[in-house]
Design an enzyme around this catalytic site. Structure first.
Site, PDB file in Angstrom:
ATOM      1  N   ASN A 209       0.843  -1.189   0.000  1.00  0.00           N
ATOM      2  CA  ASN A 209       0.000   0.000   0.000  1.00  0.00           C
ATOM      3  C   ASN A 209       0.878   1.238   0.000  1.00  0.00           C
ATOM      4  O   ASN A 209       2.005   1.175   0.480  1.00  0.00           O
ATOM      5  CB  ASN A 209      -0.812   0.051   1.297  1.00  0.00           C
ATOM      6  CG  ASN A 209      -2.110  -0.687   1.196  1.00  0.00           C
ATOM      7  OD1 ASN A 209      -2.746  -0.709   0.153  1.00  0.00           O
ATOM      8  ND2 ASN A 209      -2.523  -1.289   2.287  1.00  0.00           N
ATOM      9  N   ASP A 278      -5.437  -5.374   2.575  1.00  0.00           N
ATOM     10  CA  ASP A 278      -6.674  -6.084   2.940  1.00  0.00           C
ATOM     11  C   ASP A 278      -6.696  -7.503   2.383  1.00  0.00           C
ATOM     12  O   ASP A 278      -7.414  -8.356   2.881  1.00  0.00           O
ATOM     13  CB  ASP A 278      -7.889  -5.317   2.405  1.00  0.00           C
ATOM     14  CG  ASP A 278      -8.109  -4.019   3.180  1.00  0.00           C
ATOM     15  OD1 ASP A 278      -7.894  -4.033   4.407  1.00  0.00           O
ATOM     16  OD2 ASP A 278      -8.474  -3.004   2.558  1.00  0.00           O
ATOM     17  N   ASP A 305      -8.060  -8.647   9.985  1.00  0.00           N
ATOM     18  CA  ASP A 305      -8.240  -7.230  10.298  1.00  0.00           C
ATOM     19  C   ASP A 305      -7.714  -7.011  11.716  1.00  0.00           C
ATOM     20  O   ASP A 305      -8.362  -7.366  12.700  1.00  0.00           O
ATOM     21  CB  ASP A 305      -9.718  -6.843  10.177  1.00  0.00           C
ATOM     22  CG  ASP A 305      -9.908  -5.331  10.299  1.00  0.00           C
ATOM     23  OD1 ASP A 305      -9.180  -4.709  11.104  1.00  0.00           O
ATOM     24  OD2 ASP A 305     -10.768  -4.794   9.586  1.00  0.00           O
ATOM     25  N   LYS A 340     -16.396  -1.594  13.354  1.00  0.00           N
ATOM     26  CA  LYS A 340     -15.236  -2.211  14.011  1.00  0.00           C
ATOM     27  C   LYS A 340     -15.264  -1.996  15.524  1.00  0.00           C
ATOM     28  O   LYS A 340     -14.320  -2.368  16.218  1.00  0.00           O
ATOM     29  CB  LYS A 340     -13.924  -1.663  13.430  1.00  0.00           C
ATOM     30  CG  LYS A 340     -13.700  -2.001  11.955  1.00  0.00           C
ATOM     31  CD  LYS A 340     -12.252  -1.833  11.537  1.00  0.00           C
ATOM     32  CE  LYS A 340     -12.099  -1.949  10.034  1.00  0.00           C
ATOM     33  NZ  LYS A 340     -10.699  -2.082   9.600  1.00  0.00           N
TER      34      LYS A 340
HETATM   35  N1  CTP Z   1      -6.627  -2.245   9.408  1.00  0.00           N
HETATM   36  C1  CTP Z   1      -6.079  -3.292  10.120  1.00  0.00           C
HETATM   37  N2  CTP Z   1      -5.950  -4.519   9.545  1.00  0.00           N
HETATM   38  C2  CTP Z   1      -6.348  -4.739   8.268  1.00  0.00           C
HETATM   39  C3  CTP Z   1      -6.902  -3.683   7.523  1.00  0.00           C
HETATM   40  C4  CTP Z   1      -7.031  -2.447   8.127  1.00  0.00           C
HETATM   41  O1  CTP Z   1      -5.701  -3.092  11.273  1.00  0.00           O
HETATM   42  N3  CTP Z   1      -6.211  -5.937   7.736  1.00  0.00           N
HETATM   43  C5  CTP Z   1      -6.808  -0.941  10.063  1.00  0.00           C
HETATM   44  C6  CTP Z   1      -5.959   0.163   9.524  1.00  0.00           C
HETATM   45  O2  CTP Z   1      -4.731   0.257  10.246  1.00  0.00           O
HETATM   46  C7  CTP Z   1      -6.839   1.387   9.745  1.00  0.00           C
HETATM   47  C8  CTP Z   1      -8.225   0.847   9.522  1.00  0.00           C
HETATM   48  O3  CTP Z   1      -8.144  -0.547   9.808  1.00  0.00           O
HETATM   49  O4  CTP Z   1      -6.791   1.836  11.076  1.00  0.00           O
HETATM   50  C9  CTP Z   1      -8.691   1.004   8.103  1.00  0.00           C
HETATM   51  O5  CTP Z   1      -9.944   0.402   7.980  1.00  0.00           O
HETATM   52  P1  CTP Z   1     -10.407  -0.450   6.721  1.00  0.00           P
HETATM   53  O6  CTP Z   1     -11.884  -0.611   6.846  1.00  0.00           O
HETATM   54  O7  CTP Z   1      -9.688  -1.709   6.590  1.00  0.00           O
HETATM   55  O8  CTP Z   1     -10.058   0.512   5.578  1.00  0.00           O
HETATM   56  P2  CTP Z   1      -9.471   0.149   4.214  1.00  0.00           P
HETATM   57  O9  CTP Z   1      -8.315  -0.816   4.366  1.00  0.00           O
HETATM   58  O10 CTP Z   1      -9.155   1.433   3.523  1.00  0.00           O
HETATM   59  O11 CTP Z   1     -10.611  -0.681   3.515  1.00  0.00           O
HETATM   60  P3  CTP Z   1     -12.037  -0.274   2.869  1.00  0.00           P
HETATM   61  O12 CTP Z   1     -12.107   1.211   2.776  1.00  0.00           O
HETATM   62  O13 CTP Z   1     -12.013  -0.990   1.585  1.00  0.00           O
HETATM   63  O14 CTP Z   1     -13.037  -0.840   3.829  1.00  0.00           O
END
Ligand code: CTP
Length: 415
Positions: A209, A278, A305, A340
């Site tokens: 990323n 993700d 996550d 979350k």
């Molecule tokens: N996060 C995490 N573990 C993951 C993915 C994300 O801890 N596998 C955390 C990131 O550090 C951040 C937050 O979750 O604090 C981001 O949320 P997320 O919903 O996962 O956002 P995106 O990855 O941008 O995904 P999307 O917008 O597609 O839902």
């Protein structure tokens, strides 16, 4: 508190006798270290009279070195404050030079280092000066100011040294020195994830990323300054580990998940600033994949996550997430806060490359029944303000306050 006050050759040096008095009024012992050009703006006699200590200015002064060597002085300091800090000293600190007493001392100290830049507004905005500022900030140097206003050169703009009272308040304030008691997070353990993750495809390729890790590193420094024990779990970034922080390096989302859960039972606060992938390839090939057809398909599977898994723990710490969005910033951020089951979310607009690999950032912070905007500012100053807000929300919900946490719990099937 023992403060080494480094004075460099800028016109604002005329304010340093007042700064010394303000520091001493707040109970600090102040040892002056002058550079050669500082003497053009303020006399040793005046500084010695107000500090009550002989002035140090020469690395080769045998008599002074015999009574307290520069290494002993570096150890003696609880804080090293350089005020005023010229463009020249910033360049020398950024390059790691050690040709004189002040720069040698900065390299040899484990104490926090703060600088109060003071220079003409055009000099301050020069890209070379800004690059040095960013590098110093990344390495954990606190940049205090500069303020805006009329300047000695007759111009008006950003470049004035902060006023002596303001500087004295900051460096003698609670939590400025890491581990010092009395900071807003004193006695607390804060676990922070930062940077990107790498999900291997084969031995030479990976998915990742966009993330420099700067925000997470700045938060780690700010939390340590607020008195917390900080564990920083970092993906691969090009940043030096912050001073006074336990930094653990990881690569993949699975590594970051494991490293987080290894330490999370100690955590009072968890801040997930990492840009975690993700999805990862279902399998990482053990040999380099050779190109064959015109297209190729990678089968991917969700990564754990980390944030949701921490928030779902029975005894979850105060949990702060980040939401980087290109559109519907507040809507998506509030959705993540609720889905979350977080205590707080920091929403970051990343449309048009904003927030990536830059030193400034603007965010909106949301919690169950509140919201606060933080306008564009340097990541280090923003991190300090976010840590203050986290500490006060922590106190309101987990300390003596009575506000309940969000009650929506989503069990995450990925974990
Ligand atoms: N996060 C995490 N573990 C993951 C993915 C994300 O801890 N596998 C955390 C990131 O550090 C951040 C937050 O979750 O604090 C981001 O949320 P997320 O919903 O996962 O956002 P995106 O990855 O941008 O995904 P999307 O917008 O597609 O839902």
């Amino acid at each position: 508190m023992n403060i080494v006050l480094g004075i460099t050759g800028g016109i604002a040096a005329y304010k340093t006798p007042d700064l010394i008095r303000r520091l001493r009024e707040r109970g600090a012992d102040v040892q002056i270290v002058m550079t050669a050009s500082a003497g053009e703006f303020v006399t040793e006699t005046a500084l010695q009279a107000v500090s009550g200590r002989p002035i140090r200015s020469n690395l080769w002064d045998r008599e002074a070195e015999a009574s307290m060597s520069h290494i002993e002085l570096a150890r003696w300091a609880d804080v090293v404050l350089i005020a005023p800090a010229t463009a020249e000293i910033m360049a020398r600190l950024a390059s790691g030079a050690a040709a004189d007493l002040l720069t040698t001392l900065v390299l040899a100290t484990e104490a926090p280092v703060a600088i109060a830049p003071a220079m003409n507004r055009v000099m301050w905005s020069n890209p070379a000066v800004q690059a040095n500022r960013a590098l110093l900030e990344e390495r954990g140097v606190a940049i205090l100011g500069p303020g805006r206003g009329s300047q000695a050169c007759g111009e008006t703009g950003a470049g004035r040294m902060l006023e002596p009272d303001e500087l004295a308040d900051i460096v003698t304030g609670p939590g400025f020195a890491p581990g010092e008691t009395g900071g807003a997070l004193s006695g607390k353990t804060v676990v922070i994830t930062a940077g990107p993750t790498r999900e291997p495809i084969d031995p030479v390729r990976y998915l990742t990323n966009r993330s420099s890790g700067k925000m997470g590193y700045a938060l780690a420094t700010a939390a340590a300054r607020a008195g917390a024990r900080v564990v920083l779990i970092s993906g691969p970034v090009d940043l030096a580990p912050p001073r006074g922080v336990e930094t653990r390096s990881v690569l993949s989302a699975a590594d970051m998940h494991r490293a987080t859960h290894d330490v999370i039972s100690d955590a009072d606060v968890f801040i997930a600033s990492a840009a975690v992938a993700d999805y990862r390839p279902v399998t990482a090939a053990d040999k380099k994949i050779k190109k064959t057809g015109e297209t190729m398909t990678l089968e991917m599977v969700r990564t754990p996550d980390i944030l949701a898994s921490v928030a779902a723990l029975p005894d979850a710490p105060f949990t702060v997430g980040f939401a980087a969005e290109t559109d519907n910033l507040l809507g998506y951020a509030r959705g993540k806060l609720e889905n979350k089951s977080l205590d707080m979310i920091v929403a970051n607009c990343v449309r048009d490359g904003k927030a990536f690999d830059v030193d400034d950032n603007a965010v909106e912070v949301l919690w169950a029944d509140g919201q606060q905007s933080f306008p564009t500012t340097g990541k280090s100053a923003l991190a300090g303000e976010l840590v203050d807000l986290i500490a006060s929300r922590y106190e309101a919900t987990r300390g003596t306050g009575t506000e309940p946490r969000l009650s929506i719990i989503r069990l995450n099937d990925q974990t």
